[in-house]
Design an enzyme around this catalytic site. Structure first.
Site, PDB file in Angstrom:
ATOM      1  N   HIS A 131       0.843  -1.211   0.000  1.00 13.26           N
ATOM      2  CA  HIS A 131       0.000   0.000   0.000  1.00 13.26           C
ATOM      3  C   HIS A 131       0.874   1.256   0.000  1.00 13.26           C
ATOM      4  CE1 HIS A 131      -3.941   1.983   1.304  1.00 13.26           C
ATOM      5  NE2 HIS A 131      -3.061   2.981   1.235  1.00 13.26           N
ATOM      6  N   HIS A 135       1.172   5.381  -2.174  1.00  7.94           N
ATOM      7  CA  HIS A 135       0.620   6.331  -3.156  1.00  7.94           C
ATOM      8  C   HIS A 135       1.779   6.945  -3.929  1.00  7.94           C
ATOM      9  CE1 HIS A 135      -3.533   6.409  -1.428  1.00  7.94           C
ATOM     10  NE2 HIS A 135      -2.849   5.890  -0.415  1.00  7.94           N
ATOM     11  N   GLN A 159      -9.918   9.237  -4.670  1.00  5.43           N
ATOM     12  CA  GLN A 159      -9.519   9.945  -3.447  1.00  5.43           C
ATOM     13  C   GLN A 159     -10.629  10.825  -2.862  1.00  5.43           C
ATOM     14  OE1 GLN A 159      -6.047  10.610  -1.605  1.00  5.43           O
ATOM     15  NE2 GLN A 159      -7.879  10.891  -0.377  1.00  5.43           N
ATOM     16  N   HIS A 192      -9.686   1.978   0.704  1.00  3.86           N
ATOM     17  CA  HIS A 192      -9.411   2.778   1.903  1.00  3.86           C
ATOM     18  C   HIS A 192     -10.722   2.796   2.678  1.00  3.86           C
ATOM     19  CE1 HIS A 192      -5.939   4.048  -0.374  1.00  3.86           C
ATOM     20  NE2 HIS A 192      -5.517   4.806   0.622  1.00  3.86           N
ATOM     21  N   GLU A 245     -10.926   4.962   7.586  1.00  7.61           N
ATOM     22  CA  GLU A 245      -9.673   5.585   8.009  1.00  7.61           C
ATOM     23  C   GLU A 245     -10.020   6.875   8.739  1.00  7.61           C
ATOM     24  OE1 GLU A 245      -6.881   6.694   4.969  1.00  7.61           O
ATOM     25  OE2 GLU A 245      -5.276   7.038   6.407  1.00  7.61           O
ATOM     26  N   ASP A 277       2.263   3.298   3.027  1.00  8.10           N
ATOM     27  CA  ASP A 277       1.209   4.232   2.626  1.00  8.10           C
ATOM     28  C   ASP A 277       1.761   5.485   1.953  1.00  8.10           C
ATOM     29  OD1 ASP A 277      -1.273   5.295   2.205  1.00  8.10           O
ATOM     30  OD2 ASP A 277      -1.762   5.614   4.302  1.00  8.10           O
TER      31      ASP A 277
HETATM   32 FE   FE2 Z   1      -3.534   5.063   1.410  1.00 11.66          FE
END
Ligand code: FE2
Length: 427
Positions: A61, A63, A156, A214, A217, A313
């Site tokens: 995971h 980005h 996102q 996701h 979170e 992440d």
């Molecule tokens: Fe993430």
């Protein structure tokens, strides 16, 4: 050539072994001394001299579209997920393919030097030109010589928050991403969040892709989308191809409800990925004192038999300003943050870094066994405990019998009154 021999490597279980690789595959894994270095060319031999050897590391995971942007155009001063999303929104207004490729390539090379040969990256699909998706699909080809890259279509800013977002997500899938994501806790309402989960489950089934969401979170105990995802995965029989990333609200659920969700995850086969670097700084941002750690329930998930992967992440982005793309850093944060400093936790952390992450990634023929891929990492450390303690340099990284990276450990000296002494951080 893809042939190589590593002699005298110490496995996580403690045995000292020779590993012979031919045609990219582990042909012999034998006790040290039983291997035959003489049958390999001199430049295809490595004497680990009792140092730790593990299967290659996996990043489940990250980005890569946002990596390297920390501080641009502003730093995330509040430390909240929400401000991170705002900063990223400002950055991506004039993002370009070349910009993403430059930053992401550098981070991939950091990962490779740290022993990572597989990376799952998310690509923001709410950026209207889909520049991030285009760039990361291009990156997948450009870095294929060092890592297997999976790209997840990640909305996102939500799917139902704008009428264009569902079409953009579908377009990204049709462009050839490897998996589909969502962010239900970022939709406007509970109902929209539930609908977003079902929408991506439909999309994943229609295009035959795994899911990686996701999810929850947040520190809000009312954020309850993990149960929706696990239930949908159970009904559709796709749990083994589904990942719930973060699930930090589970920290704040009451125990009765957490037990229900964890049982449902176990029954569905859905895996969880925890991302301690980001969540150690993002969670609890709205708390006074006592300030919650806000981390998902690793111990209880493990007790229930749920696969729990371990990701980084962010590397140098608006959500986490630090990092050097090292899974051992993520594990080091986790062992503090999740109270995993016990002796038995050492093997649990390595299990998460290797086998659990391999399961999340869908890696086959993985692990140090005859017949599996000839990929491994040698550390400048005698064992798994000390490798975590020092985040030891990866002196050799092999991928299917070929060298991906080498690191020469640095040296230090202390200047004492009676002369200098060499420092050895090993115990
Ligand atoms: Fe993430």
């Amino acid at each position: 050539m893809s042939e190589y021999i590593v002699t005298r490597g110490r496995t996580l279980a403690g045995g000292i072994v020779d590993v012979e690789i031919e045609d990219g595959t582990i042909r012999r894994l034998v006790p040290a001394g039983e291997g035959d270095p003489s049958s390999f060319p001199a430049d295809r031999r490595y004497d680990a001299d009792g140092r730790l050897v593990t299967p290659p590391l996996i990043e489940p995971h990250v980005h890569l579209d946002a990596t390297g942007t920390a501080g641009d155009p502003t730093w995330n001063e509040s430390g909240t997920l929400a401000e991170g999303i705002e900063v990223w929104a400002a950055y991506k207004e004039d993002i370009t393919v070349e910009d993403v490729l430059d930053r992401a390539t550098r981070t991939v090379e950091w990962y490779a030097a740290n022993g990572v040969t597989r990376i799952r990256t998310h690509a923001d699909t709410t950026e209207p030109s889909l520049t991030t998706v285009e760039a990361l699909l291009e990156l997948r080809e450009r870095v294929a010589d060092v890592v297997d890259l999976q790209v997840v279509a990640f909305p996102q800013d939500g799917i139902l928050t704008d009428e264009s977002h569902e079409d953009l997500l579908r377009e990204a899938v049709e462009m050839g991403v490897d998996a589909v994501g969502a962010i239900p806790h970022n939709e406007h309402t509970r109902e929209d969040g539930v609908e977003s989960v079902r929408t991506v489950c439909d999309l994943a089934e229609r295009y035959d892709r795994p899911l990686d969401l996701h999810i929850d979170e947040t520190d809000d105990p009312g954020s309850r989308f993990t149960e929706v995802l696990a239930s949908e995965a159970l009904k559709r029989g796709i749990g083994d191809r589904t990942t719930a990333s973060h699930a930090t609200a589970m920290h704040s659920y009451n125990n009765a409800y957490a037990d229900k969700v964890i049982s449902l995850l176990a029954e569905s086969g859905v895996g969880v990925v925890t991302n301690p670097p980001d969540n150690s700084v993002l969670q609890g941002s709205y708390d006074d004192y006592p300030r919650r750690r806000g981390h998902t329930r690793i111990d209880e998930l493990h007790e229930a038999g749920v696969t729990v992967g371990l990701g980084h992440d962010s590397v140098l982005d608006p959500w986490y300003h630090y990092g050097q793309a090292d899974p051992l850093d993520a594990a080091f944060v986790l062992l503090h943050y999740a109270h995993m400093a016990g002796r038995d936790d050492v093997s649990t952390l390595w299990e998460m870094l290797t086998a659990a992450n391999a399961e999340v990634f869908g890696a086959s023929e993985y692990g140090l066994r005859e017949g599996n891929e000839g990929s491994l990492v040698v550390y400048d450390s005698p064992d798994g405990f000390n490798a975590l303690r020092t985040r030891a340099p990866r002196t050799l990284v092999l991928r299917e019998g070929d060298v991906v990276a080498r690191t020469e450990p640095s040296s230090a000296t202390v200047h004492r009154a009676d002369g200098t002494s060499a420092v050895d951080f090993h115990r």
